[in-house]
Design a protein around this motif. Structure first.
Motif, PDB file in Angstrom:
ATOM      1  N   THR A 186       0.840  -1.199   0.000  1.00 51.05           N
ATOM      2  CA  THR A 186       0.000   0.000   0.000  1.00 51.05           C
ATOM      3  C   THR A 186       0.875   1.248   0.000  1.00 51.05           C
ATOM      4  O   THR A 186       1.800   1.355   0.809  1.00 51.05           O
ATOM      5  N   THR A 187       0.591   2.179  -0.901  1.00 54.70           N
ATOM      6  CA  THR A 187       1.311   3.453  -0.896  1.00 54.70           C
ATOM      7  C   THR A 187       0.353   4.573  -0.511  1.00 54.70           C
ATOM      8  O   THR A 187      -0.792   4.600  -0.951  1.00 54.70           O
ATOM      9  N   TYR A 188       0.881   5.500   0.293  1.00 54.22           N
ATOM     10  CA  TYR A 188       0.062   6.584   0.847  1.00 54.22           C
ATOM     11  C   TYR A 188       0.840   7.885   0.744  1.00 54.22           C
ATOM     12  O   TYR A 188       2.026   7.957   1.093  1.00 54.22           O
ATOM     13  N   THR A 214       5.232   3.787   2.113  1.00 47.88           N
ATOM     14  CA  THR A 214       4.826   2.438   1.729  1.00 47.88           C
ATOM     15  C   THR A 214       4.506   1.640   2.980  1.00 47.88           C
ATOM     16  O   THR A 214       5.286   1.627   3.939  1.00 47.88           O
ATOM     17  N   ILE A 215       3.344   0.985   2.965  1.00 46.83           N
ATOM     18  CA  ILE A 215       2.872   0.187   4.099  1.00 46.83           C
ATOM     19  C   ILE A 215       2.779  -1.271   3.666  1.00 46.83           C
ATOM     20  O   ILE A 215       2.168  -1.578   2.636  1.00 46.83           O
ATOM     21  N   PHE A 216       3.370  -2.172   4.457  1.00 44.64           N
ATOM     22  CA  PHE A 216       3.312  -3.600   4.131  1.00 44.64           C
ATOM     23  C   PHE A 216       3.127  -4.382   5.427  1.00 44.64           C
ATOM     24  O   PHE A 216       4.031  -4.470   6.256  1.00 44.64           O
ATOM     25  N   TYR A 222       2.685  -7.425  12.981  1.00 42.48           N
ATOM     26  CA  TYR A 222       3.750  -6.509  12.599  1.00 42.48           C
ATOM     27  C   TYR A 222       3.487  -5.895  11.225  1.00 42.48           C
ATOM     28  O   TYR A 222       2.993  -6.573  10.314  1.00 42.48           O
ATOM     29  N   CYS A 223       3.847  -4.617  11.129  1.00 36.74           N
ATOM     30  CA  CYS A 223       3.637  -3.897   9.861  1.00 36.74           C
ATOM     31  C   CYS A 223       4.879  -3.043   9.575  1.00 36.74           C
ATOM     32  O   CYS A 223       5.392  -2.350  10.467  1.00 36.74           O
ATOM     33  N   LEU A 224       5.354  -3.095   8.349  1.00 36.37           N
ATOM     34  CA  LEU A 224       6.510  -2.316   7.919  1.00 36.37           C
ATOM     35  C   LEU A 224       6.031  -1.005   7.295  1.00 36.37           C
ATOM     36  O   LEU A 224       5.130  -1.000   6.455  1.00 36.37           O
ATOM     37  N   ILE A 225       6.654   0.093   7.696  1.00 36.07           N
ATOM     38  CA  ILE A 225       6.361   1.406   7.110  1.00 36.07           C
ATOM     39  C   ILE A 225       7.668   1.974   6.573  1.00 36.07           C
ATOM     40  O   ILE A 225       8.650   2.107   7.310  1.00 36.07           O
ATOM     41  N   LEU A 226       7.694   2.302   5.280  1.00 37.20           N
ATOM     42  CA  LEU A 226       8.880   2.852   4.623  1.00 37.20           C
ATOM     43  C   LEU A 226       8.615   4.313   4.292  1.00 37.20           C
ATOM     44  O   LEU A 226       7.600   4.635   3.683  1.00 37.20           O
TER      45      LEU A 226
END
Length: 811
Positions: A186-188, A214-216, A222-226
């Protein structure tokens, strides 16, 4: 008919892997809650009615799959190699990598780091949304080609992602856990509303934009946020501006263990992230609990921009900064926070406060035009960069410096320059060029974007000999002419060929470059010539791609130099002759004797004398006896840009493509779109008239510069401009408009002829022959390059190409 062997094909293709889905079920069962978002039916009045849906239990095996999504076909033969071999390897490595990131074992995170981001990268492309996005970027792409392009476009996101701030947030302490969607990456971007074109299916905000995050979801806990480093460091920076050094395909070093893992989110925070995931989903979301799939019931705000607060990392410690790496052989490498291998040259930066610009002030983009006639009414993404010196500004600095270096400012004659050009001057010129154009420069960000300016790109022979005969003449008929600078960047040469290391061997070639730049100077200054560096010198991926495309083109098409390309043949001869003319007298006589052994001494002296006189009359020959003291003089011929780079530049800038080379024209025509094997054309009644009339090319730069402002030529350009608008802006193609253009063109041509009652010796007749195929000129390779270089708002094809038919070529 499907054979027994084909019955074993994997035709039910999961675009979200089953192993990934299991991470969102606490008991690791094969059942999960799934919600369909956009279910509709057509009523008796043919209206689409949306149906309210509710989360349902589904088996993991039965969802997030489409039959034959990745199956390729050749006639009746079906092939599942993409699912089996391509995705099989990526998923196998990806599952281990995701596990490593969840469990946070440093050794395995480092070992699986590349695998993790390769999985993320292909997961963004492999979904129906990702595949539809790929299809949207191309023209005439069938399913097989679409899947080929998906593989070719892989690894495009990895560099940007890994250079950003990496944070893994936890939902361990929350009753609500993370969900995932049918487009799990997901991109925001808080500055791009949901109904904006950049968020409209199948688009996502570009990760090259500063504010795009970017959200994955790794699993339910757990969730990765770039986050791009610049935005994380300054959340108030322009989120729609491209991040610094936004090139996608390049080498970069990062610390694989740098990860922020400090935040255990509250339940409301988890719901906000789930809300973003749901809003950016296409048709399906899934999770372990049906309540988690309805975050909109609980979030306290629905304002899209406000969700940026939960995504902002708590700090940027360990990210950014400079790195120095040493190798066993004693060499070192430098990299800054944005992946650049050379320190930022502060003298190339600009700081312009747009709020203080008046309408008549010079525009901040450095075009030389007024603000009101340039960027005032353009969005930031439709402009060249305002933060660096423009292409024009750098060229003006270069031209002025050349004048100072060679001493023309001291009123020396050109003959003096030919006699006195020396190694120090050559070295100074190339060192300045290197400083003006660092190899980390993103040229694409400095290029103009498609607008209503009548712009053309010249492709052909770009030499000192052709600048007056062809290139400058185009400024009389078009507003702006883009030309690739023939100067080769010295940093791309080895020491034995470098003009900085062996400047003496570049005296002859440098004289030609100086001549070229001085002739172009006034046209660069008034904005009618845009002299751009070679894009491939600043982008290794583009360089390799262009070489591969050239080899493939020549192997498949077998195009040789056209017999009518007299200029190309003549240029080769000129380069050879200028070397001979520069020989010392005794060597010149030896050369003459070797080619004509039958002549006597008297004839030898006469021929040598004539050649020396010819050297005096040729402004491109050095008048120095010792230029061969260190061996040969390097000389090169520039036939550029190559067809694919020409098409790329036209689509980025909105330029028409023009050439006077028969060889290049044949290459360009091969890009015409065919329907059922045939090319059809539009506006033929208009182009027949335009292609018939003769115009004049002058051979004198000063006269060209003066003629450009003649009213008849301005009016001709205006007609071309309206023709441009008719095609590029897709205005109504009514017969009335075409008829009006025909009558105007005829009228202005008569006025043009009345101003040309006599033809002077510096002029020759030419025709500008327009070619406008239906659906234009397209190359799949070029479309791929546009995507791989993060180009936005470019044309989907080249609508018009023009051939310059010169008098000697006329039948």
């Amino acid at each position: 008919m499907i054979t027994n062997k084909q019955k074993n094909l994997k035709r039910e293709n999961h675009y979200v892997p089953q192993w990934y889905q299991r991470g969102f079920n606490s008991n690791k069962s094969s059942i999960i809650m799934c919600l369909e978002l956009n279910k509709t039916y057509i009523n008796k009045n043919s209206k689409k009615i949306k149906i309210n849906t509710y989360p349902r239990k589904k088996s993991i095996e039965s969802i997030f799959k489409i039959k034959d999504l990745y199956t390729t076909s050749f006639g009746t033969i079906l092939i599942d190699e993409i699912e089996d071999k391509f995705f099989g390897k990526i998923d196998s490595k990806g599952s281990k990598a995701v596990k490593a990131f969840i469990e946070n074992e440093p050794e395995y995170v480092h070992k699986r780091f590349q695998d993790f981001f390769e999985f993320m990268d292909i997961q963004k492309l492999r979904t129906p949304k990702g595949l539809d996005w790929i299809k949207q970027q191309y023209s005439h792409l069938d399913k097989n080609s679409q899947l080929i392009e998906m593989q070719a476009l892989s690894k495009q996101y990895i560099t940007i992602w890994t250079e950003g701030v990496r944070e893994i947030v936890s939902a361990k302490n929350s009753d609500t856990k993370f969900i995932f969607s049918d487009h799990p990456i997901t991109t925001y971007n808080h500055a791009i509303p949901l109904d904006d074109l950049q968020n409209t299916y199948p688009n996502d905000p570009s990760i090259t934009l500063k504010g795009t995050q970017t959200i994955f979801s790794l699993n339910q806990d757990y969730c990765l946020i770039l986050t791009n480093y610049e935005y994380a460091d300054d959340i108030d920076s322009d989120s729609l501006e491209k991040r610094t050094n936004s090139s996608l395909y390049r080498e970069s070093f990062v610390n694989t263990l740098d990860m922020i893992r400090e935040r255990d989110l509250e339940e409301d925070d988890v719901r906000q992230i789930n809300y973003i995931i749901k809003q950016r989903a296409v048709n399906f979301i899934a999770g372990a609990n049906k309540e988690w799939l309805c975050p909109e019931k609980y979030v306290t705000t629905k304002e899209w921009h406000e969700f940026r607060n939960i995504l902002r990392p708590p700090h940027t410690n360990h990210f950014g900064g400079e790195m120095y790496m040493g190798y066993d052989d004693g060499t070192t490498r430098y990299q800054d926070a944005f992946g650049r291998s050379t320190p930022q040259n502060k003298y190339l930066l600009k700081d312009i406060d747009e709020s203080k610009l008046e309408s008549n002030d010079e525009c901040g983009c450095g075009s030389g035009k007024s603000y009101k006639n340039c960027c005032k009414n353009k969005d930031s993404h439709d402009r060249p960069s305002w933060k660096e010196l423009s292409i024009r500004e750098r060229n003006l600095i270069f031209c002025n410096a050349i004048i100072d270096i060679i001493g023309l400012s001291e009123e020396k004659s050109w003959e003096d320059i030919r006699k006195e050009l020396n190694e120090d001057q050559v070295k100074d010129i190339y060192e300045l060029y290197s400083n003006l154009w660092p190899l980390d420069t993103n040229i694409i960000d400095l290029l103009p974007k498609p607008d209503n300016r009548l712009r053309i790109l010249y492709t052909g022979i770009v030499e000192a000999e052709t600048i007056e005969t062809t290139i400058l003449n185009l400024t009389m008929y078009f507003d702006e002419v883009i030309v690739q600078n023939p100067i080769t960047h010295p940093s791309r040469m080895t020491d034995e060929f470098s003009p900085i290391k062996v400047p003496h061997k570049h005296l002859q070639q440098t004289l030609k470059y100086i001549f070229f730049m001085l002739k172009a100077y006034p046209f660069i200054e008034n904005g009618s010539i845009l002299l751009i560096p070679d894009l491939t010198e600043f982008n290794k991926h583009l360089d390799k791609s262009s070489i591969d495309m050239s080899h493939k083109r020549f192997n498949e098409q077998n195009i040789d130099i056209h017999s009518q390309d007299t200029t190309l043949i003549q240029q080769q001869q000129n380069n050879i002759m200028s070397s001979y003319l520069g020989l010392p007298e005794y060597q010149l006589k030896e050369f003459i004797r070797s080619t004509q052994p039958e002549i006597d001494d008297v004839q030898l002296i006469q021929i040598a004398k004539l050649l020396k006189q010819s050297a005096l009359l040729n402004p491109l020959v050095l008048l120095q006896e010792n230029i061969f003291k260190e061996g040969s003089q390097f000389q090169s011929m520039h036939f550029l840009p190559i067809p694919e780079i020409s098409l790329l530049l036209c689509q980025i800038t909105g330029a028409l493509l023009i050439t006077d080379s028969h060889t290049r024209w044949e290459e360009i025509k091969r890009f015409q779109v065919k329907e059922l094997g045939l090319t059809t054309y539009k506006y033929t009644t208009l182009t027949k008239i335009i292609n018939t009339y003769n115009f004049m090319f002058n051979q004198n730069a000063e006269q060209i510069f003066e003629n450009r402002d003649q009213k008849s030529l301005i009016n001709i350009r205006n007609v071309y401009q309206d023709f441009y608008n008719l095609i590029f802006l897709e205005e109504s193609r009514s017969k009335k408009k075409i008829k009006n253009l025909k009558s105007r063109f005829k009228k202005e041509y008569v006025n043009y002829l009345n101003n040309k009652k006599t033809v002077n010796q510096n002029e020759c007749k030419i025709k500008l022959e327009f070619l406008i195929p239906n659906n234009g000129f397209v190359s799949t390779n070029v479309q791929r390059l546009l995507i791989q270089n993060g180009c936005n708002n470019n044309l989907k094809n080249l609508p018009i190409a023009i051939f310059i038919k010169k008098e000697e070529q006329n039948e």
